[in-house]
Write a protein that holds these residues in place. Structure first.
Motif, mmCIF file in Angstrom:
data_model
loop_
_atom_site.group_PDB
_atom_site.id
_atom_site.type_symbol
_atom_site.label_atom_id
_atom_site.label_comp_id
_atom_site.label_asym_id
_atom_site.label_seq_id
_atom_site.Cartn_x
_atom_site.Cartn_y
_atom_site.Cartn_z
ATOM 1 N N TRP A 1 3.847 -4.992 -0.340
ATOM 2 C CA TRP A 1 5.983 -5.368 -0.091
ATOM 3 C C TRP A 1 5.956 -5.613 -1.515
ATOM 4 O O TRP A 1 6.632 -5.543 -2.110
ATOM 5 C CB TRP A 1 5.999 -6.442 0.803
ATOM 6 C CG TRP A 1 5.776 -5.506 2.241
ATOM 7 C CD1 TRP A 1 4.312 -6.067 3.132
ATOM 8 C CD2 TRP A 1 6.228 -4.477 2.445
ATOM 9 N NE1 TRP A 1 4.791 -5.034 4.218
ATOM 10 C CE2 TRP A 1 5.721 -4.177 3.775
ATOM 11 C CE3 TRP A 1 7.602 -3.467 2.413
ATOM 12 C CZ2 TRP A 1 5.859 -3.139 4.548
ATOM 13 C CZ3 TRP A 1 8.078 -2.303 3.559
ATOM 14 C CH2 TRP A 1 7.304 -2.548 4.280
ATOM 15 N N TRP B 1 11.655 -7.841 3.769
ATOM 16 C CA TRP B 1 10.480 -6.903 3.910
ATOM 17 C C TRP B 1 11.089 -5.837 5.735
ATOM 18 O O TRP B 1 10.258 -4.457 5.218
ATOM 19 C CB TRP B 1 9.408 -7.068 3.759
ATOM 20 C CG TRP B 1 8.934 -7.615 4.918
ATOM 21 C CD1 TRP B 1 8.316 -8.765 5.061
ATOM 22 C CD2 TRP B 1 8.311 -6.946 5.655
ATOM 23 N NE1 TRP B 1 7.406 -9.076 5.966
ATOM 24 C CE2 TRP B 1 7.429 -7.923 6.621
ATOM 25 C CE3 TRP B 1 7.198 -5.731 6.319
ATOM 26 C CZ2 TRP B 1 6.165 -7.804 7.564
ATOM 27 C CZ3 TRP B 1 6.392 -5.411 7.210
ATOM 28 C CH2 TRP B 1 6.480 -6.672 8.054
ATOM 29 N N PRO C 1 9.346 -10.277 -1.015
ATOM 30 C CA PRO C 1 8.077 -8.931 -0.339
ATOM 31 C C PRO C 1 9.678 -8.040 0.182
ATOM 32 O O PRO C 1 10.257 -6.533 -0.042
ATOM 33 C CB PRO C 1 8.251 -9.147 0.823
ATOM 34 C CG PRO C 1 7.411 -10.941 0.428
ATOM 35 C CD PRO C 1 8.151 -11.660 -0.516
ATOM 36 N N GLY D 1 9.687 -4.500 -1.290
ATOM 37 C CA GLY D 1 10.142 -3.443 -0.587
ATOM 38 C C GLY D 1 10.546 -2.898 -0.909
ATOM 39 O O GLY D 1 11.160 -1.780 -0.428
#
Length: 732
Positions: free
Chosen positions: A405, A642, A690, A694
């Motif tokens: 991520w 994420w 993340p 992401g």
């Protein structure tokens, strides 16, 4: 001074994975409209300069003058640290066991072996690094002294605070006329403000190739002033707290030695137990000590410059070229401007000019700022912590299940070299990962979850039982190959792919209906942690296992080598996920689906490409059942940053482009992106990279498409959107 931002040709002519360009992106205009500006102190949203290895987070003065104004709190609401950090990838520290705890006095140094406990499995008893209590939800007790020390050490170390000093002091409420601007195109932070009517301009920048901070402070007073000003540096001890990186309460536990040096150079040696580093300062200002661990540089006129290079090791190495700072702030500005100019003019870009949907501008802002943030925080020589180089979370340790991520976006956006930095860390811990697999009676390398540069597991009732980080190196290697489809890429990462696939193949358990993922395990949706002894066959992980094993077989074919028979067998015969009431459950046993934490089941077709194991219609029903934003369908306050790109990828692959945008921009507690671009989760986790990485990975999927995606430009975006995109790499 601004770089010349040029538009590259779309893709690489001989790269079959390069997505064709759709329109042309005015990259310079993107940077101009999304470079952040600050007019007042925002305690959640400081600005940062850095290079992936080293970063400096500044307040509205362009320095770290008001750390208390940017607090980080612990789970009990107490302040544990500040967002204003000076962090590097190499600076780690351990407090000697027993040094700060009477309970540990006279007891042996704890080791990971003290935390190993056997769990029953289909293979017989299997040892795992565990804890003596349950962490998930309300913890059942507290860790032992030894467990607590192992979880807190080593921790990432903040290497120093750099502040503005005025002889009459400075208070936050004395700042007026704040005007701060981060120029994304050059990586230069310029901060203007007044203190008691005196105008200051502070320029802050980090060298792109060294752990080097450059600062210029200029003063202008219309009425003249005799007040002295300058720059202060202060050095903390390492902190064992969950969210802090600085301990200012232990001055006798470390040592700071200042060598006046010669000419404009000053060397500061820092010794903290077994950790030693030094800082070489270049400045014409007068130097004076102010405390046991602090010094001051006093301006001799209306301006002061400082260039500080942070280096590991003792001051004996300070005379080497690697430790010598640049000769001036302008030199660092020039290097930064050139690097960021190349960064923005290469790789991918996307814009939504002409799109009527009012959400497009906000999505574009998040995309531009996220590119900057992951380059500063996630492009280093070790995997990034979830809070990057801003502040410690989990004591600065990094989580390998989160690595995808953070960094998958780099090759997808045409910048594979930024992922190669942290991917090169995997071979350095290969022996430790092999040892974990051997201890459990398996082959290959079992990669840790929560770790530090050594690769050692952190005791946990969750982390060592996770399995979804195991296929990540194969996925990331495949993305590197797609960005650079050359034999050299295959050879460079072949060992990591082989060791990963060997473990995965030996871990899968053969039953009459195919290969299963047996207990004990914890799925990506960690709500099942307390059921780890019996949990098996999580839907997401079953699909991920199949795809990664097939990809490993493909790597053998590309290299002209035979794939091991077991690899092929597992790749083609993973058990299909179960269905219940027309949708996919999270795991293959009771309690089937717990509606808190990550809706990771969606990853089985979205994050993971189509494997044939997951029926698209059933996954569409599962996506509808989870119902983004509907708290009767899922506990949305418990999800993470994420998860929103995860849902967007699933919606995109299912042909639900409008829903994909809904997921990316969902009005949910942990989907807020602050003015500085950071994905804010909670006061305890105020930075969450993340969420940024992401977002970029999901946008790449939506812009570039995937193998067998619909034959139209930007297939993951609604047809009603005006999308210009160039330089992307297609996903599997």
């Amino acid at each position: 001074m601004r770089p010349v931002v040029t538009t590259p040709s779309a893709g690489v002519p001989d790269n079959p994975y390069a997505a064709p360009a759709q329109g042309s992106v005015d990259r310079a205009a993107l940077l101009l409209r999304h470079s952040p500006s600050v007019r007042r102190l925002d305690p959640r949203s400081p600005l940062q300069v850095g290079n992936g290895e080293f970063a400096f987070t500044a307040d509205v003065t362009g320095l770290q003058t008001f750390p208390d104004a940017y607090p980080v709190t612990g789970s009990d609401g107490a302040v544990v640290g500040t967002l204003l950090g000076t962090m590097t990838q190499w600076a780690w520290h351990s407090v000697p066991f027993g040094a700060q705890s009477d309970d540990a006095a006279g007891t042996p140094l704890p080791t990971i072996d003290d935390c190993v406990r056997d769990y029953p499995s289909v293979r017989g008893p299997v040892p795992y690094v565990d804890l003596s209590y349950e962490q998930w939800g309300a913890p059942t007790s507290a860790p032992t002294v030894g467990e607590d020390w192992l979880r807190a050490n080593p921790h990432r170390l903040d290497v120093g605070r750099v502040s503005l000093w005025c002889s009459q002091g400075i208070a936050v409420n004395e700042l007026t006329d704040v005007d701060q601007h981060l120029d994304l195109a050059s990586g230069v932070l310029t901060s203007r403000f007044r203190v008691r009517g005196v105008a200051f301009t502070v320029t802050t920048v980090v060298h792109p190739e060294h752990d080097e901070l450059a600062v210029r402070v200029e003063r202008r007073s219309e009425h003249g002033t005799a007040e002295a000003f300058g720059i202060e540096l202060a050095f903390p001890y390492g902190s064992q707290s969950w969210g802090g990186s600085q301990d200012w309460e232990s001055p006798h536990a470390h040592r700071t030695r200042v060598d006046a040096g010669n000419g404009s150079l000053v060397v500061v040696e820092r010794v903290l137990d077994a950790t030693t580093y030094h800082v070489v300062l270049r400045s014409q200002a007068a130097l004076e000590p102010v405390s046991e661990h602090g010094l001051r540089l006093v301006a001799t006129g209306d301006a002061i410059e400082l260039v500080a290079r942070f280096c590991r090791g003792s001051s004996a190495a300070a005379s080497t070229s690697a430790a010598q700072p640049s000769h001036g702030v302008d030199e660092v500005i020039g290097a930064s401007t050139r690097w960021w100019g190349r960064f923005w003019s290469s790789g991918a870009a996307i814009s939504f000019d002409g799109t009527d949907d009012p959400r497009a501008a906000e999505l574009e802002r998040r995309i531009v700022l996220s590119q900057y943030l992951v380059a500063v925080n996630c492009a280093g020589s070790t995997p990034p912590a979830e809070t990057g180089l801003v502040v410690n979370s989990w004591r600065g340790k990094f989580h390998l299940e989160m690595l995808w991520w953070h960094v998958a976006c780099f090759p997808l956006w045409g910048r594979p070299e930024l992922l190669e930095r942290s991917m090169a860390w995997y071979p350095t811990i290969l022996e430790a990962a092999r040892a974990t697999a051997r201890r459990q009676g398996l082959r290959g390398a079992r990669w840790p979850k929560q770790t530090d540069p050594s690769g050692a597991e952190t005791p946990s009732s969750i982390g060592p039982f996770l399995v979804w980080q195991q296929p990540h190196p194969i996925y990331l290697a495949e993305l590197l190959y797609r960005a650079r489809p050359r034999r050299e890429t295959l050879l460079r990462w072949a060992q990591v792919v082989r060791e990963t696939a060997d473990f995965m193949a030996s871990y899968a358990w053969r039953e009459p209906d195919g290969f299963h993922l047996p207990a004990p395990l914890v799925p990506a949706q960690e709500s099942y942690a307390r059921e780890r002894a019996v949990t098996q066959d999580p839907t997401f992980e079953l699909a991920y296992w199949a795809w990664a094993m097939r990809t490993a077989v493909t790597w053998c074919e590309r290299l002209g080598e035979p794939a091991p028979d077991l690899w092929v067998d597992v790749a083609e015969h993973m058990a299909a996920p179960q269905t219940r009431n027309g949708i996919y459950p999270a795991v293959g046993v009771e309690p089937w689906t717990i509606r808190t934490d990550h809706p990771a089941v969606l990853g089985a077709l979205g994050f993971v490409p189509d494997t044939g194991l997951v029926d698209p219609a059933t996954m569409a029903a599962t996506l509808a059942d989870i119902a983004i934003g509907d708290e009767s369908a899922w506990d949305w306050p418990s999800v993470w940053g994420w998860d929103f790109p995860l849902g967007a990828m699933t919606a995109a692959r299912l042909g639900l482009a409008d829903l994909a945008v809904d997921w990316l921009l969902a009005d949910a507690p942990k989907n807020e992106h602050l003015p500085n671009g950071h994905s804010f989760q909670t006061a305890e986790l105020p930075v969450y990279l993340p969420g940024n990485g992401g977002l970029l990975a999901a946008v790449a999927l939506m812009a570039a498409g995937w193998d067998a995606s619909p034959d139209r430009p930007t297939p993951g975006f609604p047809r009603s959107w005006a999308v210009a995109a160039e330089g992307f790499v297609r996903l599997p």
